[in-house]
Design an enzyme around this catalytic site. Structure first.
Site, PDB file in Angstrom:
ATOM      1  N   LYS A  39     -12.256  -6.537  -0.722  1.00 41.13           N
ATOM      2  CA  LYS A  39     -12.377  -5.154  -0.231  1.00 41.13           C
ATOM      3  C   LYS A  39     -10.254  -5.156   0.286  1.00 41.13           C
ATOM      4  O   LYS A  39      -9.744  -5.758  -0.448  1.00 41.13           O
ATOM      5  CB  LYS A  39     -12.377  -5.473   1.813  1.00 41.13           C
ATOM      6  CG  LYS A  39     -12.191  -6.691   2.108  1.00 41.13           C
ATOM      7  CD  LYS A  39     -12.987  -7.124   3.398  1.00 41.13           C
ATOM      8  CE  LYS A  39     -11.635  -8.094   3.993  1.00 41.13           C
ATOM      9  NZ  LYS A  39     -13.272  -8.781   5.159  1.00 41.13           N
ATOM     10  N   TYR A 273      18.756   6.629  10.131  1.00 42.55           N
ATOM     11  CA  TYR A 273      18.635   7.608  11.166  1.00 42.55           C
ATOM     12  C   TYR A 273      18.923   7.284  12.362  1.00 42.55           C
ATOM     13  O   TYR A 273      19.124   6.091  12.822  1.00 42.55           O
ATOM     14  CB  TYR A 273      16.951   8.347  11.655  1.00 42.55           C
ATOM     15  CG  TYR A 273      16.026   8.682  10.116  1.00 42.55           C
ATOM     16  CD1 TYR A 273      17.078  10.223   9.948  1.00 42.55           C
ATOM     17  CD2 TYR A 273      15.486   8.666   9.283  1.00 42.55           C
ATOM     18  CE1 TYR A 273      16.548  11.347   9.081  1.00 42.55           C
ATOM     19  CE2 TYR A 273      15.335   9.499   8.037  1.00 42.55           C
ATOM     20  CZ  TYR A 273      15.813  11.075   8.205  1.00 42.55           C
ATOM     21  OH  TYR A 273      15.212  11.415   7.503  1.00 42.55           O
TER      22      TYR A 273
HETATM   23  C1  LIG Z   1     -12.208 -10.246   5.534  1.00 46.21           C
HETATM   24  C2  LIG Z   1     -13.702 -11.169   5.998  1.00 46.21           C
HETATM   25  C3  LIG Z   1     -14.080 -12.118   4.984  1.00 46.21           C
HETATM   26  C4  LIG Z   1     -12.638 -12.748   4.079  1.00 46.21           C
HETATM   27  O1  LIG Z   1     -11.931 -13.329   5.423  1.00 46.21           O
HETATM   28  P1  LIG Z   1     -10.642 -14.291   4.441  1.00 46.21           P
HETATM   29  O2  LIG Z   1     -10.061 -14.918   6.306  1.00 46.21           O
HETATM   30  O3  LIG Z   1      -9.673 -13.372   3.956  1.00 46.21           O
HETATM   31  O4  LIG Z   1     -11.055 -15.516   3.850  1.00 46.21           O
HETATM   32  C5  LIG Z   1     -15.029 -13.061   5.269  1.00 46.21           C
HETATM   33  N1  LIG Z   1     -16.262 -12.414   5.392  1.00 46.21           N
HETATM   34  C6  LIG Z   1     -16.122 -11.360   5.951  1.00 46.21           C
HETATM   35  C7  LIG Z   1     -17.539 -10.909   6.225  1.00 46.21           C
HETATM   36  C8  LIG Z   1     -15.773 -10.275   5.193  1.00 46.21           C
HETATM   37  O5  LIG Z   1     -15.178  -9.312   6.228  1.00 46.21           O
END
Ligand SMILES: *Cc1c(COP(=O)(O)O)cnc(C)c1O
Length: 380
Positions: A39, A273
């Protein structure tokens, strides 16, 4: 990239990704599948680039939304893809047509999925998420039989999975809360089973749980940050060491830019700035072609460090939208068009995502995910 490419870019090490993927496969063992959580543009690493690299080694893909899932399908990713985030009713047909599994946690969502699957004339695979204490997406345990019954009675729907997510597992110094969540998840499974429902895919573990707690694995673990070679927290890393686990994660990402100009500047001259910082001594300033638009956070003003010609250089004054300045007084022979490492390493000198997170009072997850997705990702 570098010469010939854009002035700021991201390099992703294939070897690092594959090595990390194998570490989690090994940790999960033969009977547990591993999901690559890709994601948010693969935590800033490039959705398609990462997915193609790890597809031969891992079993599932986890995305936040329909569009990320569609992008993976378009890129030829064939393995199962689960949407971990919320799918609004009006996107469910798109998800089902592309064979994307959806996470659902309310009756309304199941109802919407039912009509979407019917319209698509295709099976819709659902993973019900149980609320076990994170107070985020999730169905209360008492709602589960009803939700499962709704899914069962809909011709086109399949209850494929039951999941949950831990609120505090990265803090390995206090496991009690996570243990309570695991127990609640087990109750959720028992409730479903008592009503005759047996979801095939049972999953609760993120990276920290996958590393530290095999009890949380069930038959699928969802690995995000670890796949990219970063530790979820210092506590997780220390917890792994305490258990005698030899896990050498390799950071996969390097973020680079180019020097635009080098100039001689007198002591006391204000830089950037707001005149917030003055040149501490007579010396040399390099102007970099990167700023907060690229994701180089304005909070790094006057505190960020980068690597130039194997040496560290500090950010001077405010980070601008597309530029920032660094002090290169002590670094010989710095020239316009030299490469600069914003995040990554050059021989012995490194700037890590954890270093930047420390300056910004945040976590490494936010550092890498906020690198502007429009910057090119190049697999190296
Ligand atoms: C983002 C997410 C993960 C991954 O978590 P990490 O700590 O990056 O491994 C696992 N499960 C769900 C539901 C998530 O949203």
């Amino acid at each position: 990239m570098g010469k010939g490419g854009p002035k700021t870019w991201v390099e992703i090490s294939k070897n690092a990704l594959v090595s990390n993927a194998k570490i989690f496969k090994r940790r999960a063992g033969a009977s547990v599948a591993v999901m690559a959580v890709v994601k948010s543009n693969a935590y800033g690493h490039g959705l398609v680039e990462v997915a193609k690299t790890v597809q031969p080694h891992l079993d599932w893909f986890g995305v936040d939304n329909v569009d990320e899932g569609l992008a993976l399908r378009k890129a030829g990713i064939k393995k199962p893809i689960l949407i971990l985030g919320f799918t609004p009713s009006w996107r469910m047909q798109d998800a089902i047509r592309a064979g994307l599994r959806m996470t659902v946690s309310t009756r309304e969502q199941v109802h919407a999925a039912k009509s979407a699957a019917k319209k698509a004339a295709k099976r819709g695979y659902l993973h019900v998420k149980a609320e076990t204490g994170t107070t985020r997406q999730g169905a209360e345990l008492r709602e589960l039989p009803d939700i499962a019954e709704m899914i069962k009675s809909a011709k086109h729907l399949v209850l494929e999975g039951l999941s949950t997510h831990y609120a505090n597992i990265e803090d390995a110094t206090d496991h009690d809360y996570a243990a309570g969540q695991l127990e609640t998840y087990q109750n959720a499974l028992e409730i479903l089973e008592a009503h005759g429902f047996h979801p095939d895919v049972k999953h609760t573990a993120c990276t920290a749980a996958a590393v530290l707690y095999p009890d949380t694995h069930f038959n699928l673990v969802r690995v995000g940050i670890g796949l990219y070679g970063l530790w979820p927290s210092l506590e997780t890393r220390l917890g792994a060491q305490a258990k005698g686990l030899e896990i050498e994660l390799q950071p996969a990402l390097a973020w680079k830019t180019t020097i635009a100009q080098v100039k001689d500047v007198k002591r006391g001259t204000p830089v950037s700035y707001g005149l917030t910082e003055k040149m501490p001594r007579t010396g040399k300033v390099a102007v970099l072609g990167v700023g907060y638009w690229d994701g180089y956070d304005r909070g790094l003003s006057s505190v960020g460090e980068v690597v130039v010609r194997g040496r560290k250089a500090k950010v001077l004054g405010r980070v601008c939208m597309n530029m920032c300045m660094i002090d290169v007084t002590d670094i010989p022979d710095v020239r316009a068009e030299d490469e600069v490492i914003l995040l990554g390493e050059d021989g012995r000198v490194a700037v890590t995502a954890d270093d930047l997170a420390h300056h910004l009072d945040t976590i490494n997850y936010e550092i890498v995910t906020r690198i502007n997705p429009l910057l090119p990702r190049k697999l190296v």
